[in-house]
Design a protein around this motif. Structure first.
Motif, mmCIF file in Angstrom:
data_model
loop_
_atom_site.group_PDB
_atom_site.id
_atom_site.type_symbol
_atom_site.label_atom_id
_atom_site.label_comp_id
_atom_site.label_asym_id
_atom_site.label_seq_id
_atom_site.Cartn_x
_atom_site.Cartn_y
_atom_site.Cartn_z
ATOM 1 N N ASN A 101 0.794 -1.269 -0.103
ATOM 2 C CA ASN A 101 -0.009 0.045 -0.107
ATOM 3 C C ASN A 101 0.783 1.411 -0.023
ATOM 4 N N MET A 102 1.998 1.328 0.416
ATOM 5 C CA MET A 102 2.965 2.296 0.443
ATOM 6 C C MET A 102 3.711 2.358 -0.906
ATOM 7 N N ILE A 103 3.921 1.441 -1.692
ATOM 8 C CA ILE A 103 4.716 1.272 -2.897
ATOM 9 C C ILE A 103 4.268 2.625 -3.782
ATOM 10 N N PRO A 104 2.962 2.814 -4.263
ATOM 11 C CA PRO A 104 2.666 3.626 -5.009
ATOM 12 C C PRO A 104 2.945 5.110 -4.880
ATOM 13 N N LYS A 105 3.115 5.396 -3.565
ATOM 14 C CA LYS A 105 3.437 6.780 -3.129
ATOM 15 C C LYS A 105 4.931 6.826 -3.357
ATOM 16 N N PHE A 141 9.716 -1.778 -8.555
ATOM 17 C CA PHE A 141 9.733 -2.585 -7.216
ATOM 18 C C PHE A 141 9.798 -4.087 -7.393
ATOM 19 N N TYR A 142 10.736 -4.795 -6.624
ATOM 20 C CA TYR A 142 11.050 -5.887 -6.751
ATOM 21 C C TYR A 142 10.698 -6.620 -5.514
ATOM 22 N N ASP A 197 -2.738 -9.147 -8.074
ATOM 23 C CA ASP A 197 -4.166 -8.240 -7.999
ATOM 24 C C ASP A 197 -4.061 -7.178 -7.442
ATOM 25 N N ILE A 198 -3.464 -6.985 -6.154
ATOM 26 C CA ILE A 198 -3.443 -5.844 -5.283
ATOM 27 C C ILE A 198 -2.652 -4.741 -6.214
ATOM 28 N N MET A 199 -1.611 -5.263 -6.521
ATOM 29 C CA MET A 199 -0.695 -4.408 -7.262
ATOM 30 C C MET A 199 -1.274 -3.803 -8.663
ATOM 31 N N MET A 200 -2.249 -4.595 -9.285
ATOM 32 C CA MET A 200 -2.925 -4.300 -10.389
ATOM 33 C C MET A 200 -3.863 -3.029 -9.924
ATOM 34 N N LYS A 201 -4.537 -3.230 -8.821
ATOM 35 C CA LYS A 201 -5.581 -2.238 -8.587
ATOM 36 C C LYS A 201 -4.656 -0.980 -8.150
ATOM 37 N N HIS A 202 -3.569 -0.861 -7.681
ATOM 38 C CA HIS A 202 -2.629 0.402 -7.791
ATOM 39 C C HIS A 202 -2.206 0.609 -9.080
ATOM 40 N N GLY A 203 -2.805 0.142 -10.095
ATOM 41 C CA GLY A 203 -2.124 0.529 -11.404
ATOM 42 C C GLY A 203 -0.884 -0.019 -11.814
ATOM 43 N N ARG A 259 12.696 -20.301 -8.259
ATOM 44 C CA ARG A 259 13.629 -21.479 -7.823
ATOM 45 C C ARG A 259 12.983 -22.201 -6.714
ATOM 46 N N GLN A 260 13.165 -23.626 -6.651
ATOM 47 C CA GLN A 260 12.756 -24.147 -5.566
ATOM 48 C C GLN A 260 13.945 -24.605 -4.512
ATOM 49 N N VAL A 261 13.899 -24.252 -3.476
ATOM 50 C CA VAL A 261 14.746 -24.536 -2.304
ATOM 51 C C VAL A 261 14.366 -25.530 -1.512
ATOM 52 N N ARG A 262 14.763 -26.591 -1.195
ATOM 53 C CA ARG A 262 14.163 -27.699 -0.561
ATOM 54 C C ARG A 262 12.553 -27.556 -0.827
ATOM 55 N N ASN A 263 11.734 -27.673 0.409
ATOM 56 C CA ASN A 263 10.401 -27.980 -0.101
ATOM 57 C C ASN A 263 9.664 -26.137 -0.445
ATOM 58 N N GLU A 264 10.648 -25.140 -0.604
ATOM 59 C CA GLU A 264 10.025 -23.811 -0.650
ATOM 60 C C GLU A 264 10.225 -23.423 -2.115
ATOM 61 N N HIS A 265 9.115 -22.917 -2.876
ATOM 62 C CA HIS A 265 9.088 -22.479 -3.911
ATOM 63 C C HIS A 265 9.159 -20.688 -4.162
ATOM 64 N N GLN A 266 10.397 -20.457 -4.246
ATOM 65 C CA GLN A 266 10.798 -18.961 -4.166
ATOM 66 C C GLN A 266 10.543 -18.415 -5.612
ATOM 67 N N LEU A 267 10.263 -17.103 -5.451
ATOM 68 C CA LEU A 267 10.190 -16.281 -6.834
ATOM 69 C C LEU A 267 10.285 -14.549 -6.534
ATOM 70 N N VAL A 268 10.836 -14.171 -7.434
ATOM 71 C CA VAL A 268 10.836 -12.570 -7.454
ATOM 72 C C VAL A 268 9.937 -11.953 -8.530
ATOM 73 N N MET A 269 8.956 -11.058 -8.004
ATOM 74 C CA MET A 269 8.130 -10.443 -8.945
ATOM 75 C C MET A 269 8.718 -9.020 -8.929
ATOM 76 N N LYS A 270 8.318 -8.372 -10.349
ATOM 77 C CA LYS A 270 8.794 -6.980 -10.352
ATOM 78 C C LYS A 270 7.420 -6.244 -10.671
ATOM 79 N N PHE A 271 7.113 -4.987 -10.343
ATOM 80 C CA PHE A 271 6.015 -4.192 -10.485
ATOM 81 C C PHE A 271 6.459 -2.903 -11.109
ATOM 82 N N TYR A 272 5.907 -2.567 -12.140
ATOM 83 C CA TYR A 272 6.193 -1.412 -12.643
ATOM 84 C C TYR A 272 4.661 -0.757 -13.316
ATOM 85 N N ARG A 273 4.709 0.699 -13.399
ATOM 86 C CA ARG A 273 3.512 1.361 -14.042
ATOM 87 C C ARG A 273 3.500 1.335 -15.641
#
Lengths: 125, 330
Positions: free
Chosen positions: B274-278, B286-287, B301-307, B316-330
């Motif tokens: 909620n702070m990122i758009p400002k 934003f990564y 979805d949340i970020m789409m609502k912020h435009g 990447r899968q590390v042990r049982n954890e599925h990690q990912l990095v997303m980026k958001f831009y307008r």
């Protein structure tokens, strides 16, 4: 903490505070370290700043000498000006001191160059 | 005697010359160019081996459990005992090998850090030197792990995109040990890097990691980005506390703040979303690192609502954890 950071910090997250900007500086230990001067980079920073606030902050630390109160057009060609701006933005650092909210008077300590802007739950908007 | 003396002098001369010699840099760069692919390859292989070793360890563990169950079912059948013992011994061996590999990988990273060149070339990112940190400090601050390196890898993958933005101000929220923002600062010497952390010990460590790698980092002890003016940052990165926990575990200022994510592991992340758009400057990006349990689709979805548009940069899968990095831009 460099003055560039001071230029971006506000206490507006305090309950009842509207602007919280600029924070007043009270420094007990200021250090000056030499940083490579890159005029092109400094020119790109200037438009992102509140110049009045930077000037006031530099003045309160006794580093405003020769620093103009306003930014002239074509400042990017003025090497002397860019050097002064570079100095106050990137070379002057507050190691110890406090920042004070202009509205509430709440103080935020700076220790080892790190400002503590943490608030208690009761203080937050 | 004379010969020895003159040899010594000439060696000293050479050393003196070498120190000011511009060819030293070329030489160092050449050497680095020769060594780096091998170190990288080694590092990659060690990483792959570590992952497979971990998987092997898990499989052995589950096999072990199953065997125990079978053993119980068979009323302590005497024949199984030696196998269980063998498996346990095997598991120990795997653990030892894993530790050795981990140590060598750390060493590789440290070597890479030592050889750091403030790369003007924009296709790779150096892993910051971290040997200055006392391991005891990691009792209080999150120690760089696979997630930290995945975030660095994501930024590295996006270096071209990031340099096209000509960033001036970069911010890492919750910087912990400071390796990620320091890596970014090393890749972009012409930026000013900022970091925040709610844990003062993490701020101190971030600052020292940066200064050991000759990056000027501005650290502020604050909650997320709550005390920054709007529209300042060109790049914001966040490796949040993403572990799904009880809501009550969330909200500390010590090391628990580095992992306890509350409901869906998203309580802290959602506050920042909620702070990122400002906070982002025009054209800012934003990564965010997430795991599958955080429901990345909901975050998009949340970020789409912020435009904002979103994109998965790396997974990447590390042990049982599925990690990912997303980026958001307008």
């Amino acid at each position: 903490m460099k003055l560039i950071t001071h230029n971006m910090l506000t206490s507006k997250c305090l309950k009842g505070v509207l602007q919280g900007y600029p924070l007043a500086i009270n420094a007990t230990d200021v250090k000056v370290t030499e940083v490579d001067f890159n005029p092109e980079f400094v020119s790109r920073i200037i438009p992102k700043l509140d110049w009045n606030v930077l000037w006031g902050a530099a003045d309160s630390l006794g580093h405003s000498e020769g620093l103009p109160k306003t930014v002239e057009p074509k400042y990017e060609e003025d090497q002397e000006f860019l050097k002064k701006a570079h100095h106050v933005l990137l070379e002057v650092e507050i190691e110890e001191g406090t920042l004070t909210c202009p509205e509430s008077g709440r103080q935020f300590p700076i220790s080892k160059g790190i400002p503590n802007m943490l608030l208690t739950e009761a203080e937050v908007q | 005697m004379d010969d020895t003396a003159s040899t010594t002098t000439s060696v000293e001369d050479n050393t003196g010359n070498l120190l000011d010699n511009p060819t030293r840099d070329t030489l160092a760069e050449g050497l680095l160019g020769l060594l780096k692919p091998t170190v990288d390859q080694l590092d990659e292989r060690v990483r792959a081996t570590r992952i497979s070793q971990l998987e092997l360890k898990q499989q052995i563990e589950s096999l072990n459990e199953e065997l125990q169950k079978v053993k119980e079912a068979l009323n302590n059948h005497p024949d199984l005992d030696p196998y269980v013992k063998k498996l346990i011994a095997c598991k120990h061996k795997v653990t030892v090998v894993l530790n050795v590999l981990q140590a060598s990988q750390n060493q590789n990273r440290a070597q890479a850090g030592l050889c750091l060149i403030r790369a003007a070339s924009t296709d790779t990112m150096e892993t910051p030197y971290q040997n200055h940190i006392d391991s005891k400090d990691f009792d209080h601050v999150y120690e760089p792990a696979e997630d930290s390196f995945l975030l660095i890898d994501a930024l590295e993958k996006d270096l071209e995109f990031l340099s096209s933005k000509k960033p001036i101000f970069c911010l890492e929220v919750g910087s912990g040990s400071g390796v990620v923002i320091t890596g970014l600062g090393m890749a972009f010497p012409q930026t000013i890097c900022f970091s925040t952390d709610i844990n003062l010990k993490a701020c101190v460590m971030s600052k020292s990691t940066a200064s050991h790698n000759r990056v000027a980092l501005e650290c502020v002890n604050m909650d997320l980005t709550s005390c920054f003016l709007d529209n300042k940052f060109d790049i914001i990165i966040f490796n949040p506390p993403y572990v799904v926990t009880e809501s009550s575990e969330c909200g500390g200022t010590d090391i628990t703040a580095s992992w306890a994510g509350g409901v869906k592991g998203r309580q802290v992340t959602d506050r920042l979303l909620n702070m990122i758009p400002k906070q982002l400057a025009e054209g800012g990006v934003f990564y965010l690192l997430l795991i599958k349990e955080n429901i990345p689709e909901e975050v998009a979805d949340i970020m789409m609502k912020h435009g904002f548009q979103s994109e998965t940069v790396i997974k990447r899968q590390v042990r049982n954890e599925h990690q990912l990095v997303m980026k958001f831009y307008r």
